[in-house]
Design a protein around this motif. Structure first.
Motif, PDB file in Angstrom:
ATOM      1  N   ILE A 142      36.670  29.581  45.191  1.00 13.27           N
ATOM      2  CA  ILE A 142      36.595  30.977  45.638  1.00 13.27           C
ATOM      3  C   ILE A 142      37.890  31.717  45.298  1.00 13.27           C
ATOM      4  O   ILE A 142      37.853  32.835  44.757  1.00 13.27           O
ATOM      5  N   GLN A 143      39.034  31.116  45.600  1.00 18.74           N
ATOM      6  CA  GLN A 143      40.304  31.767  45.293  1.00 18.74           C
ATOM      7  C   GLN A 143      40.488  31.950  43.788  1.00 18.74           C
ATOM      8  O   GLN A 143      41.041  32.952  43.343  1.00 18.74           O
ATOM      9  N   GLY A 144      40.045  30.981  43.010  1.00 21.25           N
ATOM     10  CA  GLY A 144      40.144  31.097  41.556  1.00 21.25           C
ATOM     11  C   GLY A 144      39.337  32.265  41.031  1.00 21.25           C
ATOM     12  O   GLY A 144      39.822  33.061  40.218  1.00 21.25           O
ATOM     13  N   ILE A 145      38.098  32.394  41.503  1.00 22.08           N
ATOM     14  CA  ILE A 145      37.248  33.505  41.072  1.00 22.08           C
ATOM     15  C   ILE A 145      37.873  34.836  41.480  1.00 22.08           C
ATOM     16  O   ILE A 145      37.933  35.778  40.684  1.00 22.08           O
ATOM     17  N   ILE A 146      38.360  34.913  42.708  1.00 21.01           N
ATOM     18  CA  ILE A 146      38.969  36.158  43.189  1.00 21.01           C
ATOM     19  C   ILE A 146      40.194  36.520  42.353  1.00 21.01           C
ATOM     20  O   ILE A 146      40.372  37.682  41.956  1.00 21.01           O
TER      21      ILE A 146
END
Length: 190
Positions: free
Chosen positions: A169-173
Motif C-alpha cells: 500500500i505504501q509503495g503504491i501511494i
C-alpha cells in the motif's frame, strides 16, 4: 534566472525520483512478502545470519589484532566472536528454523509490549474525563497480548504478512505521489 528558480525544478525532480524509487522498492518488497512469505522470511533469516556471522568475525578479529584492547577485553571479544560465528553457522544450517525462531521472538515481543500498553492505559484512567476509552484500550490490548503469547509463531507470521500488505500500500501511494508531485509552483501536497 535566479538560483532559487533554477533549484526548484531540480528539487522537484529529486523528490519525485525519491518518492518513486522508495515506492517501487516498498511495492516489490511487499509483494515478495505477500506472495512468498516463507521464502522471504527465510531470506530475512539468511540476512540476519550473515549479520551475526560477520559480527562474530569482526569481534574475533578485533580481539586478536587490536592494539588498543588487552587482557580480559581481548578475551571477551574473541569469545563473543567465536560464539557469534557458531550462532551464524547454526542459523545458516536451518534457515527455516531460524525464520520460525525470529517469528516466535517477534510474536512474544509484540505480545509483551501490548500487555504493558494495556497496563499503562489503565494507569492513565484517573487522568481522563472518559474512563471508557482507556479501559477499553487496556482490556483489548492485554487480551491481544495474551493471545499473541499463546501463539507467538502465528502472531509473528501474521505481523510479517501485515508488513507485506503495508509495504504494498505504501509503495503504491508513493508511486502515485511521485507522479502527482509538482513542487512549490504547483502547490501539490507532499
Amino acid at each position: 534566472m535566479t538560483l532559487k528558480q533554477n533549484f526548484a525544478p531540480r528539487a522537484t525532480n529529486a523528490i519525485r525520483i525519491a518518492l518513486g524509487t522508495s515506492g517501487v522498492i516498498a511495492l516489490i518488497a511487499g509483494l515478495i512478502i505477500v506472495i512468498w512469505p516463507d521464502k522471504s522470511a527465510m531470506a530475512i533469516a539468511a540476512v540476519f545470519a550473515v549479520y551475526i556471522l560477520l559480527s562474530g568475525l569482526i569481534y574475533a578479529a578485533s580481539g586478536i589484532f587490536s592494539k588498543y584492547i588487552g587482557g580480559w577485553a581481548r578475551v571477551g571479544h574473541i569469545i563473543l566472536g567465536v560464539l557469534l560465528v557458531i550462532a551464524g553457522i547454526v542459523m545458516f544450517s536451518s534457515l527455516g528454523m531460524t525464520a520460525a525462531s525470529l517469528g516466535i521472538l517477534l510474536g512474544i515481543l509484540v505480545g509483551i509490549t501490548w500487555i504493558f500498553e494495556g497496563v499503562a492505559a489503565f494507569s492513565t484512567t484517573p487522568l481522563t474525563r472518559s474512563k471508557f476509552w482507556p479501559v477499553l484500550f487496556g482490556v483489548f490490548s492485554i487480551l491481544a497480548g495474551i493471545i499473541l503469547l499463546l501463539s507467538p509463531l502465528f502472531a509473528g507470521l501474521f505481523i510479517f504478512w501485515m508488513l507485506g500488505i503495508t509495504l504494498v500500500i505504501q509503495g503504491i501511494i508513493n508511486i502515485v505521489r511521485a507522479f502527482t508531485f509538482h513542487g512549490a509552483q504547483g502547490r501539490s501536497e507532499f
